[in-house]
Design a protein around this motif. Structure first.
Motif, short mmCIF file in Angstrom:
data_model
loop_
_atom_site.label_atom_id
_atom_site.label_comp_id
_atom_site.label_asym_id
_atom_site.label_seq_id
_atom_site.Cartn_x
_atom_site.Cartn_y
_atom_site.Cartn_z
N THR A 204 -37.54 0.99 -43.99
CA THR A 204 -37.65 1.36 -42.57
C THR A 204 -36.29 1.76 -42.02
O THR A 204 -36.16 2.77 -41.29
CB THR A 204 -38.21 0.18 -41.76
OG1 THR A 204 -39.53 -0.11 -42.24
CG2 THR A 204 -38.27 0.51 -40.28
N TYR B 194 -42.19 -0.43 -36.86
CA TYR B 194 -40.75 -0.72 -36.79
C TYR B 194 -40.47 -2.21 -36.85
O TYR B 194 -39.45 -2.64 -37.39
CB TYR B 194 -40.20 -0.12 -35.49
CG TYR B 194 -38.71 0.08 -35.46
CD1 TYR B 194 -38.03 0.65 -36.52
CD2 TYR B 194 -37.97 -0.27 -34.33
CE1 TYR B 194 -36.66 0.86 -36.48
CE2 TYR B 194 -36.60 -0.07 -34.28
CZ TYR B 194 -35.95 0.49 -35.35
OH TYR B 194 -34.60 0.70 -35.30
N LEU C 106 -42.52 7.04 -38.54
CA LEU C 106 -41.77 6.00 -39.28
C LEU C 106 -42.60 5.34 -40.39
O LEU C 106 -42.24 5.40 -41.56
CB LEU C 106 -41.27 4.93 -38.30
CG LEU C 106 -40.39 3.87 -38.94
CD1 LEU C 106 -39.07 4.47 -39.41
CD2 LEU C 106 -40.11 2.74 -37.95
N SER C 107 -43.70 4.71 -40.02
CA SER C 107 -44.43 3.89 -40.98
C SER C 107 -44.96 4.71 -42.16
O SER C 107 -44.90 4.25 -43.31
CB SER C 107 -45.61 3.19 -40.28
OG SER C 107 -46.32 2.41 -41.19
N ARG D 240 -35.40 5.47 -40.72
CA ARG D 240 -34.94 5.60 -39.32
C ARG D 240 -33.60 6.33 -39.26
O ARG D 240 -33.38 7.18 -38.38
CB ARG D 240 -34.82 4.19 -38.73
CG ARG D 240 -34.26 4.14 -37.32
CD ARG D 240 -35.21 4.66 -36.30
NE ARG D 240 -34.76 4.37 -34.95
CZ ARG D 240 -35.19 5.01 -33.87
NH1 ARG D 240 -36.10 5.96 -34.00
NH2 ARG D 240 -34.75 4.70 -32.68
N VAL E 38 -42.45 5.31 -44.90
CA VAL E 38 -42.15 4.02 -45.55
C VAL E 38 -43.29 3.62 -46.48
O VAL E 38 -43.06 3.22 -47.63
CB VAL E 38 -41.91 2.94 -44.47
CG1 VAL E 38 -41.78 1.57 -45.12
CG2 VAL E 38 -40.67 3.26 -43.65
N PRO F 76 -34.54 -3.27 -37.84
CA PRO F 76 -35.19 -3.63 -39.12
C PRO F 76 -34.50 -4.77 -39.86
O PRO F 76 -35.18 -5.57 -40.53
CB PRO F 76 -35.13 -2.32 -39.91
CG PRO F 76 -35.12 -1.25 -38.88
CD PRO F 76 -34.30 -1.82 -37.75
N TYR G 34 -39.76 -3.41 -47.43
CA TYR G 34 -40.34 -2.68 -46.30
C TYR G 34 -39.29 -2.40 -45.22
O TYR G 34 -39.14 -1.26 -44.76
CB TYR G 34 -41.51 -3.48 -45.70
CG TYR G 34 -42.14 -2.78 -44.52
CD1 TYR G 34 -43.16 -1.86 -44.71
CD2 TYR G 34 -41.69 -3.02 -43.22
CE1 TYR G 34 -43.72 -1.19 -43.63
CE2 TYR G 34 -42.24 -2.35 -42.13
CZ TYR G 34 -43.27 -1.45 -42.35
OH TYR G 34 -43.81 -0.78 -41.27
#
Length: 246
Positions: free
Chosen positions: A48, A172, A196-197, A52, A200, A17, A44
């Motif tokens: 991330t 990612y 993940l997304s 993570r 976020v 990231p 962002y």
């Protein structure tokens, strides 16, 4: 040498990231990409990195190793389901991960300002649920693939495939909303977004309320499916493991 190589790849992939932050910030200096300018890309990719750090797991390698070397037999003697003991071991590492993530989150907040975070209280209610769901889904997928070690010696190669798709469809390396419409629609049906997304997007307030709740329901539906599959594979694989042991 192989261990060092894997460790180097892990370090690079964990810090990806930060690499993407630099690349996308350079692009956004020319002109915003969608609704992402330099500050938005920074928020962002720092979010991330934090997500993570908090949701990572390694049980797929641990489980695969213990099956292949017979170390699982000792774990089976304990009066606790191995899935629970694996989860406890991973959750025990969470305080260290929080200590690593807090300075990043604090520095990002000071640098970018509060306005980059969600302002709707519903997002702050959903965020810890989405974070827990992301960890549970990551851990569950690893259990499924690790359990395949009962049947298939090269089950870790399937996890390599999972990681490849994760890098593309999890947000990612690029915010998913910058995908073409067809890929964006596909990403919402695949599980990668929810590891993940989705947390976020929730933290940054990128989703409307309806989409937020639908995504939360989708995430936990995936969690239920993955754990059901893991338990089924575990029961079938354990009989095979007992046959080898006998």
């Amino acid at each position: 040498m192989a261990y060092r190589g894997e460790f180097l790849i892990w370090i690079l992939s964990t810090n990806m990231p930060l690499v993407m932050l630099l690349l996308w910030s350079a692009v956004a200096e020319e002109a915003p990409v969608g609704r992402f300018g330099v500050r938005e890309f920074s928020a962002y990719f720092l979010a991330t990195l934090v997500v993570r750090l908090l949701t990572g797991a390694w049980v797929v390698w641990q489980l695969n190793y213990e099956i292949r070397h017979g170390a699982l037999a000792m774990r089976l003697l304990r009066p606790l389901h191995p899935f629970v003991s694996y989860a406890a071991e991973h959750l025990a590492a969470l305080p260290i991960r929080v200590l690593l993530a807090l300075p990043i989150a604090g520095a990002a907040l000071l640098w970018l300002g509060r306005d980059q975070l969600a302002s709707d209280p519903l997002h702050w209610v959903v965020f810890p649920l989405s974070l827990a769901g992301a960890w549970a889904l990551t851990f569950g997928v690893m259990l499924v693939i690790g359990t395949l070690g009962f049947f298939w010696e090269s089950s870790l190669s399937l996890f390599d495939l999972w990681l490849g798709l994760f890098f593309v469809f999890s947000g990612y390396t690029i915010p998913l909303e910058l995908f073409p419409a067809s890929l964006l629609a596909l990403s919402k049906w695949l599980p990668f977004r929810y590891v993940l997304s989705f947390p976020v997007e929730t933290l940054l307030g990128l989703l409307g309320r309806r989409e937020l709740l639908l995504a939360l329901a989708s995430q936990w539906t995936y969690v239920a499916i993955v754990y059901a599959a893991a338990l089924l594979l575990w029961r079938a694989g354990l009989r095979r493991f007992a046959a080898y042991g006998g």
